[in-house]
Design a protein around this motif. Structure first.
Motif, PDB file in Angstrom:
ATOM      1  N   LYS A 100      84.998  41.655  49.812  1.00  0.00           N
ATOM      2  CA  LYS A 100      85.067  42.353  48.851  1.00  0.00           C
ATOM      3  C   LYS A 100      84.529  43.776  49.418  1.00  0.00           C
ATOM      4  O   LYS A 100      83.756  44.499  48.807  1.00  0.00           O
ATOM      5  CB  LYS A 100      83.826  41.814  47.844  1.00  0.00           C
ATOM      6  CG  LYS A 100      84.280  40.552  47.041  1.00  0.00           C
ATOM      7  CD  LYS A 100      85.428  40.678  46.302  1.00  0.00           C
ATOM      8  CE  LYS A 100      85.670  39.418  45.415  1.00  0.00           C
ATOM      9  NZ  LYS A 100      86.256  38.443  46.387  1.00  0.00           N
ATOM     10  N   SER A 101      85.363  44.188  50.164  1.00  0.00           N
ATOM     11  CA  SER A 101      85.070  45.511  50.758  1.00  0.00           C
ATOM     12  C   SER A 101      86.158  46.605  50.283  1.00  0.00           C
ATOM     13  O   SER A 101      86.931  46.119  49.568  1.00  0.00           O
ATOM     14  CB  SER A 101      85.180  45.331  52.406  1.00  0.00           C
ATOM     15  OG  SER A 101      86.388  44.917  52.775  1.00  0.00           O
ATOM     16  N   SER A 102      85.855  47.757  50.719  1.00  0.00           N
ATOM     17  CA  SER A 102      86.500  48.898  49.986  1.00  0.00           C
ATOM     18  C   SER A 102      88.230  48.851  50.414  1.00  0.00           C
ATOM     19  O   SER A 102      88.401  48.506  51.772  1.00  0.00           O
ATOM     20  CB  SER A 102      86.125  50.239  50.560  1.00  0.00           C
ATOM     21  OG  SER A 102      86.945  51.267  50.068  1.00  0.00           O
ATOM     22  N   LEU A 103      89.032  49.485  49.405  1.00  0.00           N
ATOM     23  CA  LEU A 103      90.503  49.382  49.880  1.00  0.00           C
ATOM     24  C   LEU A 103      91.094  50.734  50.255  1.00  0.00           C
ATOM     25  O   LEU A 103      92.060  51.058  50.478  1.00  0.00           O
ATOM     26  CB  LEU A 103      91.272  48.846  48.656  1.00  0.00           C
ATOM     27  CG  LEU A 103      91.124  47.299  48.259  1.00  0.00           C
ATOM     28  CD1 LEU A 103      91.553  47.139  46.894  1.00  0.00           C
ATOM     29  CD2 LEU A 103      91.793  46.502  49.181  1.00  0.00           C
ATOM     30  N   GLY A 140      94.400  37.803  36.925  1.00  0.00           N
ATOM     31  CA  GLY A 140      93.329  36.649  37.254  1.00  0.00           C
ATOM     32  C   GLY A 140      92.027  37.187  37.241  1.00  0.00           C
ATOM     33  O   GLY A 140      91.051  36.416  37.484  1.00  0.00           O
ATOM     34  N   LYS A 141      91.790  38.484  36.931  1.00  0.00           N
ATOM     35  CA  LYS A 141      90.518  39.140  36.741  1.00  0.00           C
ATOM     36  C   LYS A 141      89.685  39.137  38.077  1.00  0.00           C
ATOM     37  O   LYS A 141      88.655  38.901  38.364  1.00  0.00           O
ATOM     38  CB  LYS A 141      89.756  38.529  35.837  1.00  0.00           C
ATOM     39  CG  LYS A 141      90.155  38.564  34.484  1.00  0.00           C
ATOM     40  CD  LYS A 141      89.310  38.102  33.227  1.00  0.00           C
ATOM     41  CE  LYS A 141      90.253  38.309  31.747  1.00  0.00           C
ATOM     42  NZ  LYS A 141      89.325  37.720  30.657  1.00  0.00           N
ATOM     43  N   LYS A 142      90.363  39.585  39.380  1.00  0.00           N
ATOM     44  CA  LYS A 142      89.878  39.318  40.656  1.00  0.00           C
ATOM     45  C   LYS A 142      89.972  40.693  41.225  1.00  0.00           C
ATOM     46  O   LYS A 142      89.559  40.677  42.474  1.00  0.00           O
ATOM     47  CB  LYS A 142      90.837  38.282  41.563  1.00  0.00           C
ATOM     48  CG  LYS A 142      90.663  36.866  40.965  1.00  0.00           C
ATOM     49  CD  LYS A 142      91.291  35.825  41.886  1.00  0.00           C
ATOM     50  CE  LYS A 142      91.228  34.505  41.285  1.00  0.00           C
ATOM     51  NZ  LYS A 142      89.976  33.917  41.493  1.00  0.00           N
ATOM     52  N   LEU A 143      90.245  41.754  40.600  1.00  0.00           N
ATOM     53  CA  LEU A 143      90.234  43.116  41.133  1.00  0.00           C
ATOM     54  C   LEU A 143      88.680  43.246  41.406  1.00  0.00           C
ATOM     55  O   LEU A 143      87.662  43.132  40.586  1.00  0.00           O
ATOM     56  CB  LEU A 143      90.703  44.074  40.169  1.00  0.00           C
ATOM     57  CG  LEU A 143      92.406  44.137  39.924  1.00  0.00           C
ATOM     58  CD1 LEU A 143      92.789  44.916  38.913  1.00  0.00           C
ATOM     59  CD2 LEU A 143      92.977  44.302  41.189  1.00  0.00           C
ATOM     60  N   TRP A 144      88.359  44.079  42.541  1.00  0.00           N
ATOM     61  CA  TRP A 144      86.933  44.288  42.884  1.00  0.00           C
ATOM     62  C   TRP A 144      86.888  45.730  43.419  1.00  0.00           C
ATOM     63  O   TRP A 144      85.470  46.095  43.205  1.00  0.00           O
ATOM     64  CB  TRP A 144      86.581  43.165  44.223  1.00  0.00           C
ATOM     65  CG  TRP A 144      87.285  43.633  45.475  1.00  0.00           C
ATOM     66  CD1 TRP A 144      86.828  44.586  46.402  1.00  0.00           C
ATOM     67  CD2 TRP A 144      88.489  43.430  45.905  1.00  0.00           C
ATOM     68  NE1 TRP A 144      87.719  44.737  47.346  1.00  0.00           N
ATOM     69  CE2 TRP A 144      88.612  43.997  47.024  1.00  0.00           C
ATOM     70  CE3 TRP A 144      89.612  42.731  45.238  1.00  0.00           C
ATOM     71  CZ2 TRP A 144      90.091  43.764  47.949  1.00  0.00           C
ATOM     72  CZ3 TRP A 144      90.819  42.269  45.989  1.00  0.00           C
ATOM     73  CH2 TRP A 144      90.920  43.022  47.241  1.00  0.00           C
ATOM     74  N   ASP A 145      87.611  46.475  43.747  1.00  0.00           N
ATOM     75  CA  ASP A 145      87.660  47.795  43.952  1.00  0.00           C
ATOM     76  C   ASP A 145      88.510  48.844  43.205  1.00  0.00           C
ATOM     77  O   ASP A 145      89.711  48.774  43.593  1.00  0.00           O
ATOM     78  CB  ASP A 145      87.632  48.094  45.629  1.00  0.00           C
ATOM     79  CG  ASP A 145      87.612  49.615  45.842  1.00  0.00           C
ATOM     80  OD1 ASP A 145      87.054  50.156  44.949  1.00  0.00           O
ATOM     81  OD2 ASP A 145      87.865  49.674  47.097  1.00  0.00           O
ATOM     82  N   LEU A 201      94.080  53.811  44.420  1.00  0.00           N
ATOM     83  CA  LEU A 201      94.573  54.809  45.450  1.00  0.00           C
ATOM     84  C   LEU A 201      95.695  54.093  46.305  1.00  0.00           C
ATOM     85  O   LEU A 201      96.580  54.680  46.635  1.00  0.00           O
ATOM     86  CB  LEU A 201      93.464  55.350  46.556  1.00  0.00           C
ATOM     87  CG  LEU A 201      93.684  56.036  47.689  1.00  0.00           C
ATOM     88  CD1 LEU A 201      94.333  57.480  47.251  1.00  0.00           C
ATOM     89  CD2 LEU A 201      92.397  56.339  48.291  1.00  0.00           C
ATOM     90  N   LEU A 202      95.164  52.740  46.599  1.00  0.00           N
ATOM     91  CA  LEU A 202      96.309  52.142  47.511  1.00  0.00           C
ATOM     92  C   LEU A 202      97.734  51.851  46.538  1.00  0.00           C
ATOM     93  O   LEU A 202      98.689  51.879  47.253  1.00  0.00           O
ATOM     94  CB  LEU A 202      95.601  50.746  47.664  1.00  0.00           C
ATOM     95  CG  LEU A 202      96.682  49.740  48.509  1.00  0.00           C
ATOM     96  CD1 LEU A 202      96.753  50.612  49.745  1.00  0.00           C
ATOM     97  CD2 LEU A 202      95.798  48.330  48.910  1.00  0.00           C
ATOM     98  N   LEU A 203      97.471  51.620  45.285  1.00  0.00           N
ATOM     99  CA  LEU A 203      98.890  51.517  44.301  1.00  0.00           C
ATOM    100  C   LEU A 203      99.705  52.987  44.374  1.00  0.00           C
ATOM    101  O   LEU A 203     100.688  52.926  44.397  1.00  0.00           O
ATOM    102  CB  LEU A 203      98.482  51.096  43.074  1.00  0.00           C
ATOM    103  CG  LEU A 203      98.103  49.668  42.847  1.00  0.00           C
ATOM    104  CD1 LEU A 203      97.713  49.346  41.472  1.00  0.00           C
ATOM    105  CD2 LEU A 203      99.148  48.535  43.317  1.00  0.00           C
ATOM    106  N   ILE A 204      98.939  54.074  44.529  1.00  0.00           N
ATOM    107  CA  ILE A 204      99.505  55.401  44.387  1.00  0.00           C
ATOM    108  C   ILE A 204     100.072  55.463  45.711  1.00  0.00           C
ATOM    109  O   ILE A 204     101.256  56.275  45.831  1.00  0.00           O
ATOM    110  CB  ILE A 204      98.515  56.420  44.210  1.00  0.00           C
ATOM    111  CG1 ILE A 204      98.049  56.497  42.761  1.00  0.00           C
ATOM    112  CG2 ILE A 204      98.971  57.794  44.530  1.00  0.00           C
ATOM    113  CD1 ILE A 204      96.857  57.452  42.348  1.00  0.00           C
ATOM    114  N   SER A 205      99.467  55.075  46.988  1.00  0.00           N
ATOM    115  CA  SER A 205      99.892  55.256  48.282  1.00  0.00           C
ATOM    116  C   SER A 205     101.434  54.463  48.253  1.00  0.00           C
ATOM    117  O   SER A 205     102.505  55.037  48.800  1.00  0.00           O
ATOM    118  CB  SER A 205      99.015  54.805  49.270  1.00  0.00           C
ATOM    119  OG  SER A 205      99.460  54.964  50.767  1.00  0.00           O
TER     120      SER A 205
END
Length: 608
Positions: free
Chosen positions: A224-227, A262-267, A273-277
């Motif tokens: 559960k660390s930062s993305l 699945g409601k598992k997003l944590w950051d 930002l990762l999706l934009i990248s």
């Protein structure tokens, strides 16, 4: 065995699901035949004193100790390195240093003049894989542009791609034999064409970046660390992957869709930002690809819509032929077709078997993925006061809480035992199958689907499916989860005190024995299925490897023939040169490429 001893004494066994009844018989049959630990320990558990079977910290030999959790799997990395050396020996044994095929195009396009800044500013630069310019210049000025340099880089990339996969298997504590089988599949010579054709070296390096990216996502999910820091991966992949980046970016979009579902997003910020990248890099590649001009020899002028409407049989064959090449190499399939030992329907059946295996593993993975978020972990037990256990009724209630808590922990969203890496590999491999079809349908040749040049792309799905198979086979042994040990230490100690107070062993009712027997049969079924699938793919891989090693001298003879022709190109017709050097765009281009190559070598010798 230890599990059987536990069953006879009705004592819970370490690493098994927690309840007031025995669950130790789950692994009692046949497990040791396939579960040899990498440390040399037995796969089975040990007899556990009364009351020590409730907590995850009692898992003992089945879980990594805190002291070695983050270390590299040195022994397996060494084994992987030795396998890579064997691959390199095969490559050097099968080839000579002579231009042919795609290298003729590369030399004509890039070595005729020194590298300039303008070369890196072309509109279609991303389709040309920018990082190859860097390696090409190193090869030119350090080695006089030799194909051996590129081939060594390709094998190095293959070895580097194994590292994140070995790290994942280490963290999941897969038995040694499973990891060994995985490496045998990973280093299969079904990729011989990419290995021998040195220009494909960049793709092996690209796959090492892909798998590093997938592993980083998996670790961020488990911890559960930062993305945010992972946003640097898509731009790097854009520079090293070329068209192969499409499958990676599409896989990541699909991953976050399932995580949201699945409601598992944590950051959330890191995810955005990762999706934009990923999205920006995908857009840049598609924009660059719009300006690219490709040379297709033998392609038909036909649209995808026409193919789907008028050539449906070709589409079906192409799809199943591609999947079949993961069990039997394309070279062996072609030989079987030539010898009449198999017909097209037989290849379709082989492909259907592989596809069924993928679908089964995909459904199993999705089932575990979505089921893991339905049962919330119960953390209230650790905070219960000692007064709750003063009465016999309170003791019974406490033990029920322990069992429910362990079952919930096993299925909680925080501890998804399968992890993200296997799912990403499956997504990437299946997306690669689709992209190969979309870029090759215009040739209307179903045999293109099982060509060796696509095995590297296809292989991701096979690796992901086998990781899921092994994790599914082992999950009961690891049901408590390594991550729960610290969290449940207090519960374990308290449970031990409860059991010592009770001081009696539980009686197993008829219904409980039926449940145990059912679990034993399930475990036996998993073991049998895992053994069957592993045996089938192992035989296919060994057949591929043995046949390719047997062909190595014949392949070298072909390269030596090219070398002989290269000494007097003017003595042969264009048709002869095109046939020998496997380049169908005119003999004059072949002669020009060799002239440029000789000049590059002369300049290098003069500098030396």
């Amino acid at each position: 065995m230890a599990e059987q001893e536990g069953q006879n004494r009705n004592i819970p066994v370490a690493g098994s699901e927690v309840s007031t009844a025995l669950t130790a018989g789950v692994e009692a049959f046949g497990e040791q035949a396939f579960d040899v630990k990498s440390s040399g320990e037995e796969a089975s558990g040990e007899r556990v004193p009364l009351g020590q079977g409730f907590g995850a910290s009692a898992s003992g030999k089945h879980l990594l100790s805190e002291g070695i959790e983050g270390k590299l799997p040195i022994a397996l990395l060494l084994l992987s390195f030795l396998m890579a050396l064997a691959i390199l020996f095969y490559v050097l044994l099968s080839t000579t240093d002579v231009l042919y095929s795609d290298y003729i195009r590369l030399v004509n396009s890039y070595l005729g003049k020194p590298l300039q800044l303008g070369d890196l500013l072309q509109k279609d630069i991303l389709t040309r894989i920018p990082l190859t310019y860097f390696f090409r210049e190193i090869n030119r000025y350090s080695f006089g542009y030799t194909l051996i340099f590129d081939r060594v880089l390709g094998v190095l990339g293959l070895f580097l791609a194994s590292k994140p996969l070995l790290l994942f298997m280490r963290k999941k504590q897969l038995p040694f034999l499973q990891q060994l089988l995985f490496l045998i599949l990973f280093y299969s010579l079904n990729k011989w064409e990419m290995l021998l054709n040195g220009s494909g070296y960049i793709h092996f390096l690209a796959f090492s970046a892909f798998y590093d990216y997938f592993y980083a996502l998996d670790q961020a999910f488990s911890k559960k660390s930062s993305l945010l820091v992972l946003s640097i991966y898509p731009p790097f992949i854009l520079l090293v992957a070329g068209p192969y980046c499409l499958a990676v970016f599409l896989s990541c979009f699909a991953l976050f869709f399932f995580l949201a579902l699945g409601k598992k997003l944590w950051d959330i910020k890191g995810t955005i930002l990762l999706l934009i990248s990923n999205g920006l890099c995908l857009f840049l590649y598609l924009l660059s690809n719009h300006y690219a001009v490709y040379e297709y020899a033998g392609a038909e002028s036909i649209s995808l819509k026409e193919v789907l409407q008028n050539h449906l049989l070709f589409v079906v064959k192409f799809i199943f032929y591609g999947f079949s090449s993961m069990l039997v190499s394309g070279e062996n399939l072609e030989k079987l077709l030539r010898d009449g030992a198999i017909q097209g329907k037989g290849i379709v059946l082989i492909g259907a078997f592989v596809l069924f295996f993928y679908i089964f593993m995909t459904l199993l993975y999705l089932w575990r993925f979505f089921a893991s978020s339905k049962i919330p972990g119960n953390r209230s037990f650790a905070r219960k006061s000692k007064e709750d256990f003063s009465s016999e009724q309170g003791q019974e209630e406490a033990k029920n809480r322990i069992g429910k808590n362990a079952m919930a922990a096993e299925n909680s969203g925080e501890i998804f035992y399968f992890g993200l890496l296997p799912g990403l590999l499956l997504l990437h491999g299946l997306a690669s199958h689709a992209l190969v079809f979309l870029t090759r349908y215009m040739f209307l040749k179903e045999s293109y689907a099982f060509q060796s040049r696509y095995a590297l792309q296809y292989q991701s799905a096979l690796l992901g499916a086998f990781l899921i198979l092994f994790l599914w086979k082992n999950e009961k042994r690891f049901s408590s989860g390594q991550e729960l040990r610290t969290e449940q230490k207090s519960q374990t100690k308290q449970a031990s005190r409860i059991e010592q107070k009770i001081g009696v062993e539980q009686k197993i009712g008829i219904g409980e024995q039926i449940r145990i027997e059912r679990r034993q049969r399930t475990a036996q079924g998993r073991f049998a299925f895992c053994l069957l699938i592993s045996g089938i793919f192992l035989l296919g891989t060994l057949w591929t490897d043995s046949s390719e090693w047997g062909k190595s001298m014949y392949r070298r003879e072909r390269y030596e023939r090219m070398w002989t022709y290269s000494h007097d190109l003017s003595a042969y017709s264009d048709e002869e040169l095109e046939s020998v050097f496997e380049y169908r765009h005119g003999g004059e281009r072949i002669r020009k490429a060799f002239a440029i190559w000789e000049q590059v070598k002369k300049d290098w010798r003069d500098r030396s």
